[in-house]
Write an enzyme that holds these catalytic residues in place. Structure first.
Site, mmCIF file in Angstrom:
data_model
loop_
_atom_site.group_PDB
_atom_site.id
_atom_site.type_symbol
_atom_site.label_atom_id
_atom_site.label_comp_id
_atom_site.label_asym_id
_atom_site.label_seq_id
_atom_site.Cartn_x
_atom_site.Cartn_y
_atom_site.Cartn_z
ATOM 1 N N GLU A 282 0.824 -1.209 0.000
ATOM 2 C CA GLU A 282 0.000 0.000 0.000
ATOM 3 C C GLU A 282 0.862 1.265 0.000
ATOM 4 O O GLU A 282 0.433 2.314 -0.447
ATOM 5 C CB GLU A 282 -0.934 -0.013 1.224
ATOM 6 C CG GLU A 282 -2.360 0.338 0.863
ATOM 7 C CD GLU A 282 -3.328 0.220 2.031
ATOM 8 O OE1 GLU A 282 -2.961 -0.290 3.106
ATOM 9 O OE2 GLU A 282 -4.477 0.650 1.868
ATOM 10 N N HIS A 303 6.873 -27.119 -1.519
ATOM 11 C CA HIS A 303 6.181 -28.178 -2.251
ATOM 12 C C HIS A 303 5.125 -27.603 -3.185
ATOM 13 O O HIS A 303 4.286 -28.325 -3.700
ATOM 14 C CB HIS A 303 5.560 -29.166 -1.257
ATOM 15 C CG HIS A 303 6.600 -29.816 -0.391
ATOM 16 N ND1 HIS A 303 7.108 -31.065 -0.650
ATOM 17 C CD2 HIS A 303 7.257 -29.361 0.696
ATOM 18 C CE1 HIS A 303 8.024 -31.361 0.256
ATOM 19 N NE2 HIS A 303 8.138 -30.333 1.078
ATOM 20 N N LYS A 417 -14.033 1.049 -3.624
ATOM 21 C CA LYS A 417 -15.051 1.552 -2.691
ATOM 22 C C LYS A 417 -16.111 2.349 -3.439
ATOM 23 O O LYS A 417 -17.301 2.175 -3.214
ATOM 24 C CB LYS A 417 -14.402 2.475 -1.642
ATOM 25 C CG LYS A 417 -13.597 1.732 -0.608
ATOM 26 C CD LYS A 417 -13.206 2.678 0.503
ATOM 27 C CE LYS A 417 -12.063 2.121 1.314
ATOM 28 N NZ LYS A 417 -11.425 3.097 2.164
#
Ligand code: PA5
Length: 427
Positions: A282, A303, A417
């Protein structure tokens, strides 16, 4: 108290000493700028001198509020998202036993109805309190969860007692949460104006839940103070860990290493990497720039992602957490039949095997073209966790200055948003 250490020797197969040293002066200049409250990012750098500004009295007050809450409730539901969640989760996970988790539960971290439904069902026969954390006081995810959980609490214990079981951590004057706290009378702690969410774990955002969980917030802060001192203006480059880390990752970026993978060999550090990803992602991911922060849990991910790291495109570097404290209590015994073929390990501890897995992986990835930075952690405790928090915060600010983006804003998160609000019909 033993300190965390930084080992950069494995980047020098990929960058020259001269290239590395060419960023030294800039890194110190950026560091000093962040240390100066009137520097380039005035109004955003309250976290830089926070450890020293935080008084014993303030920490005692947090401790006394959480002690009282502990006497009343068995479980604390911490409601918050992003910087109002990840730091707490990282610290509490690092310091707790793998199977003996403190009674902290998180809510407001998603919009999954199933999650909240199951949480309310789980809490139905429990004694719980709520710590609601939101700097803006208006974030949708925690706001919805808080409304639902507060109603549940009121239903269970009545309005008056519910107020005694709720702690709010928010802005001093802006947002719905501060208004609600004033009106209803919850115990409230303030997030300072000049500290953004992802830099706020050493404010009450992190300290209240961490103290409730039973960890020593003074020791956490003393770790942060020691790292703050380690990156003060008068510390030379060779001793200043945060500037060295910032230089290492930025010189690698200049060489085309666009992705940094934070790897641990101890599951307690899984959520530390989640906090780190938010901090760096961010802060740096702006204007088409920034290292992409990723993380893996080894040996588990050897793995799965191990294949890509070894053989995929060569734009990855690793930062490895190397916890030095060894228990050496699980020793592999000799077995007469040796059906599992493990007798070659007889007398060796599991820790020894883990260590060799780390060394072997480092060697393989290095020869596969993946540079690495090693962070040695003497032991996972409040002091070293405090050190790591401040170390990463400071290095993050410096790193963002290297690529010339504003580390303390996040305009990109507004896009989802505004679409969501439009679709939900919010005015
Ligand atoms: O780092 C940040 O500023 C963000 O991740 C915020 O912490 C997150 O969006 C939550 O915001 P708030 O604490 O205002 O609810």
């Amino acid at each position: 108290m033993e300190n965390i250490q930084l080992n950069l020797e494995n980047i020098f197969n990929f960058v020259s000493e001269d290239e590395f040293n060419s960023l030294k002066n800039k890194s110190l200049e950026f560091n000093n700028n962040l240390n100066n409250p009137n520097g380039k990012y005035k109004g955003y750098t309250g976290w830089a001198d926070l450890p020293k500004k935080t008084t014993e009295d303030f920490l005692d007050k947090i401790q006394s509020v959480t002690n009282k809450l502990q006497q009343k409730v068995d479980i604390l539901v911490v409601v918050g998202i992003g910087g109002s969640y990840l730091g707490v989760k990282a610290v509490v996970s690092a310091l707790s036993g793998n199977f003996d988790q403190p009674k902290i539960i998180f809510a407001g971290i998603n919009l999954s109805e199933e999650y909240l439904l199951e949480l309310t069902e789980y809490l139905n026969d429990k004694t719980f309190g709520i710590c609601v954390i939101s700097k803006s006081g208006t974030t949708t995810e925690p706001a919805i969860s808080f409304r639902v959980l507060k109603d549940l609490l009121v239903e269970k214990v009545g309005e008056q007692e519910a107020v005694n079981r709720i702690v709010a951590v928010t802005d001093k004057e802006k947002g719905a949460l501060v208004k609600m706290s004033e009106k209803l009378g919850f115990e409230t702690f303030v997030i300072p104006d000049d500290i953004g969410g992802r830099f706020s774990v050493l404010t009450p955002v992190g300290l209240v839940p961490i103290a409730f969980a039973g960890f020593d917030i003074k020791k956490l802060m003393s770790g942060a103070i020691s790292m703050m001192e380690n990156s003060s203006d008068n510390i030379p480059f060779e001793e200043n860990l945060a500037v060295q880390y910032a230089v290492a990752r930025n010189i690698l970026l200049k060489k085309g290493f666009l992705i940094e993978i934070l790897a641990n060999y101890n599951p307690k550090l899984h959520f530390f990497a989640e906090w780190w990803k938010q901090l760096y992602g961010e802060s740096e991911g702006k204007e088409g720039k920034g290292i992409f922060p990723a993380s893996v849990d080894f040996t588990s991910d050897l793995h799965s992602m191990g294949q890509y790291i070894q053989d995929g495109p060569r734009f990855l570097f690793e930062t490895i957490f190397n916890v030095k404290k060894h228990f050496d209590k699980i020793i592999i015994n000799e077995d007469e039949e040796n059906l599992d073929g493990l007798n070659y390990l007889k007398g060796k501890s599991l820790e020894h095997v883990n260590q060799k897995a780390m060394e072997g992986t480092l060697e393989a990835h290095l020869s596969g073209g993946v540079p690495n930075i090693i962070i040695d952690i003497p032991e996972i405790n409040e002091f070293t966790v405090g050190q790591l928090i401040y170390f990463f915060e400071k290095a993050c600010g410096i790193s963002a200055m290297f690529i010339d983006v504003h580390p303390f804003v996040q305009p990109g998160v507004e896009a989802y948003k505004s679409n969501m609000f439009r679709l939900l019909g919010k005015k």
